[in-house]
Each structure stands twice: as structure tokens, then as C-alpha cells.
Design a protein around this motif. Structure first.
Motif, PDB file in Angstrom:
ATOM      1  N   PRO A  37       0.879  -1.368   0.096  1.00 17.05           N
ATOM      2  CA  PRO A  37      -0.021   0.011   0.095  1.00 17.05           C
ATOM      3  C   PRO A  37       0.838   1.211  -0.250  1.00 17.05           C
ATOM      4  N   GLY A  38       0.438   2.084  -0.904  1.00 17.60           N
ATOM      5  CA  GLY A  38       1.083   3.503  -0.995  1.00 17.60           C
ATOM      6  C   GLY A  38       2.554   3.524  -1.742  1.00 17.60           C
ATOM      7  N   GLN A  39       2.862   2.367  -2.335  1.00 18.50           N
ATOM      8  CA  GLN A  39       4.257   2.098  -3.088  1.00 18.50           C
ATOM      9  C   GLN A  39       3.807   1.859  -4.332  1.00 18.50           C
ATOM     10  N   GLU A  40       2.689   2.070  -5.112  1.00 19.49           N
ATOM     11  CA  GLU A  40       2.165   1.561  -5.989  1.00 19.49           C
ATOM     12  C   GLU A  40       3.047   2.079  -7.318  1.00 19.49           C
ATOM     13  N   LEU A  41       3.382   1.308  -8.368  1.00 20.39           N
ATOM     14  CA  LEU A  41       3.900   1.912  -9.766  1.00 20.39           C
ATOM     15  C   LEU A  41       2.550   2.123 -10.616  1.00 20.39           C
ATOM     16  N   VAL A  42       2.200   3.476 -10.600  1.00 24.37           N
ATOM     17  CA  VAL A  42       0.877   3.980 -11.200  1.00 24.37           C
ATOM     18  C   VAL A  42       1.138   5.176 -12.175  1.00 24.37           C
ATOM     19  N   ASP A  43       2.271   5.874 -12.316  1.00 24.82           N
ATOM     20  CA  ASP A  43       2.492   6.824 -12.825  1.00 24.82           C
ATOM     21  C   ASP A  43       2.926   6.732 -14.109  1.00 24.82           C
ATOM     22  N   ALA A  44       2.181   7.083 -15.294  1.00 27.82           N
ATOM     23  CA  ALA A  44       2.786   6.740 -16.511  1.00 27.82           C
ATOM     24  C   ALA A  44       3.805   7.516 -16.898  1.00 27.82           C
ATOM     25  N   GLY A  45       3.967   8.794 -16.559  1.00 24.99           N
ATOM     26  CA  GLY A  45       4.976   9.738 -16.888  1.00 24.99           C
ATOM     27  C   GLY A  45       6.357   9.110 -16.172  1.00 24.99           C
ATOM     28  N   ALA A  46       6.169   8.632 -14.958  1.00 28.46           N
ATOM     29  CA  ALA A  46       7.442   8.033 -14.472  1.00 28.46           C
ATOM     30  C   ALA A  46       7.804   6.928 -15.273  1.00 28.46           C
ATOM     31  N   ALA A  47       6.813   5.987 -15.575  1.00 29.84           N
ATOM     32  CA  ALA A  47       7.032   4.688 -16.448  1.00 29.84           C
ATOM     33  C   ALA A  47       7.680   5.028 -17.621  1.00 29.84           C
ATOM     34  N   ARG A  48       7.380   6.417 -18.212  1.00 29.42           N
ATOM     35  CA  ARG A  48       8.014   6.751 -19.551  1.00 29.42           C
ATOM     36  C   ARG A  48       9.412   7.063 -19.360  1.00 29.42           C
ATOM     37  N   ALA A  49       9.539   7.929 -18.448  1.00 33.26           N
ATOM     38  CA  ALA A  49      10.960   8.345 -18.099  1.00 33.26           C
ATOM     39  C   ALA A  49      11.853   7.274 -17.596  1.00 33.26           C
ATOM     40  N   GLU A  50      11.388   6.226 -17.113  1.00 37.05           N
ATOM     41  CA  GLU A  50      12.299   5.013 -16.612  1.00 37.05           C
ATOM     42  C   GLU A  50      12.566   4.293 -17.982  1.00 37.05           C
TER      43      GLU A  50
END
Length: 306
Positions: A37-50
């Protein structure tokens, strides 16, 4: 219809194994679990940057092991792949029961293999994205009823489609039990099975026995300080390579929480190429390491699709 040659099923379509190139063989762009909880990978912008950071480090492909019901966001993956130029292979499958609401699991009784097959051949939901492999999970030194149910369904899906099966080994344990079930009872060819997290239980005898079966051995999550990863993994990989199993090894980053992404200050996907690759090259030489990163993933995730 059976394909004429092995192909890796990416979110943008099937490609030749050689097109996958330098690949992170186990990672996550999106992931949600009731256990984190609270540590999810949900940010599409962060996924693209990664993905962009991974590409800048020399990466070309990523296998996302996030299975059904854990926020894999299949509909977002094609645009991320197109925008970054990184091939993405998406999983179907089911993780351990602890990651799900019991009601969700009850709703899958009697149709789990059917769901896996549909996501591999027709697509995930309305996204049209086809999964490229099945991800399942064992338990700690054992296979409970949930693991046997999911693995039996994964085997059925393999026999129907040709898809590879990737297995989360809990803390790296239970490898031989998994092989007994998948390759013994369920008659899945060993070269269609990928065992994950072997670095977390660095037993050279178990590693060698698993390698002798003909399966794939994935060493992933190398930046986890609480696992015997960075400091023991090079020895384990070297021993297997020197014993003639270099052609069966895979490497992955296994980023599962937002704080572990490189764009959020963690090691992330680029760590595999920035730190792990040179460390292993010092042990094995650069050419064997490049084959592990480049040739092996293409063969491991390729299938003659039915």
C-alpha cells in the motif's frame, strides 16, 4: 494457426527473437498490490521516464512480469513502447493469493486457463494488447493449492498457445518443486519455463540441478540490499556459465515500488546496465555477458505461437 518461426509477442506485435536485443528480462512498469500500500507503480509519466533512462543506458527491451489483477495497465503499454523505442513484453498470469481479494480469485474458478489463453491470443480486455507469456508464483519452499492451481492453468495455456511460463520463486526457493509440477506432471518443455529470483536463494546445487533440466534461470532484483544479490550473484552466474549453462541465464531489475525507480532516486532499470553488466563482465568477460543480456531473452520469450 501455428506461426512458422519463433516470435516474441510484444505489445506492438510479434517480432523476431533477435529484434529484442538488450533486454531487462524481469521488471515492472506498472504494479499495484494490496501487500504494497502506498508504493504502487501507477504514474505513466514516471514509467516513460524510466524506459527512456533504460534506453539511454543501452536497453532495448523489457519483459513486464505484472500479471492479471495487479494494475499492469496494458492499454498504456503500446504508446510507452512507441514513444521510447523500447520493446515491451506483457504478462498474463496470476501471482500468489495474498496479492488479491478472495472474491476476485473466486470469480476465476473454472476459467483460469481460458482467461490466460484469451489474453495471449485475443488480447487483454478491450486494449487489444496480447500478452507474451504467463507469470505464476510458488510459495516458500513449497507449492500450496493456489500455486498448483495457477501453474496447472499456465501449463494448459502453454499447450494451447506455445507461450513461455515465468515463475516467481518465493525468496528464490522451490525451484525443483516447480519443475516437477510444470515439466513433470504437466509436460511443459523445460525450455519454456523461466525461473525467477534465483539470486535470492544462492544454493549452487539447486541452481545446477535446475539448469540441467533445460529451463531458464533468471537472476533479478540485483539492487536489493536485504537479499544476497549484488555480492553473491556474480559468483553464481560465473559458476553456471563455466559449467556450460551460460546460454540459459537471464538478468532483470525487478523494480516493484515507486521509490526504486531511477527517476525517483532509486537504482531502477538502468542499474542493470550501469552497474550489473560491468560487474559481471569483470567475472565472465564482456562477450558472455552481452549474450546473456541480448541473445538469451530473445530465445526465452520467443514461442512458436498457436
Amino acid at each position: 494457426m501455428v506461426s512458422s518461426a519463433p516470435a516474441v509477442r510484444t505489445v506492438l506485435g510479434d517480432i523476431g527473437p533477435e529484434e529484442l536485443r538488450v533486454c531487462d528480462a524481469h521488471d515492472h512498469l506498472f504494479l499495484r498490490s494490496r501487500r504494497l500500500p502506498g508504493q504502487e507503480l501507477v504514474d505513466a509519466g514516471a514509467a516513460r521516464a524510466e524506459l527512456e533512462a533504460f534506453r539511454a543506458a543501452g536497453g532495448a527491451g523489457v519483459a513486464q512480469w505484472t500479471p492479471y489483477g495487479m494494475g499492469r495497465r496494458a492499454a498504456d503499454l503500446p504508446e510507452l513502447s512507441r514513444a521510447t523505442g523500447v520493446h515491451v513484453v506483457c504478462a498474463t498470469g496470476l501471482h500468489q493469493a495474498a496479492h488479491y481479494d478472495p472474491e476476485l480469485l473466486d470469480g476465476l474458478r473454472g476459467r483460469l486457463a481460458e482467461m490466460f489463453i484469451s489474453e495471449l491470443t485475443e488480447g487483454i480486455g478491450t486494449s487489444g494488447v496480447r500478452a507474451g507469456f504467463v507469470k505464476v508464483a510458488g510459495g516458500f519452499h513449497a507449492l500450496d493449492a493456489h500455486a498448483r492451481w495457477t501453474m496447472t492453468a499456465a501449463a494448459e495455456a502453454h499447450h494451447a498457445t506455445g507461450a513461455p511460463i515465468a515463475v516467481h520463486l518465493e525468496l528464490g526457493t522451490g525451484a525443483l518443486d516447480v519443475l516437477d509440477l510444470l515439466c513433470g506432471e504437466s509436460a511443459v518443455p523445460p525450455d519454456r519455463v523461466i525461473l525467477g529470483h534465483l539470486n535470492r536463494f544462492p544454493d549452487p546445487v539447486i541452481h545446477r540441478q535446475a539448469a540441467e533440466s533445460g529451463c531458464w534461470l533468471a537472476f533479478d532484483g540485483p539492487s536489493r540490499a536485504h537479499h544476497p544479490t549484488d555480492w553473491q550473484m556474480p559468483d553464481a552466474v560465473r559458476e553456471l556459465a563455466e559449467s556450460g549453462f551460460g546460454h540459459r541465464l537471464l538478468l532483470g531489475g525487478d523494480t516493484v515500488v515507486a521509490g526504486a525507480r531511477s527517476v525517483d532516486g532509486g537504482p531502477g532499470m538502468p542499474y542493470l546496465l550501469r552497474r550489473v553488466r560491468p560487474r559481471l563482465a569483470a567475472e565472465l568477460g564482456p562477450e558472455p555477458v552481452e549474450r546473456i543480456l541480448t541473445d538469451n531473452p530473445g530465445r526465452a520469450f520467443a514461442a512458436v505461437w498457436r
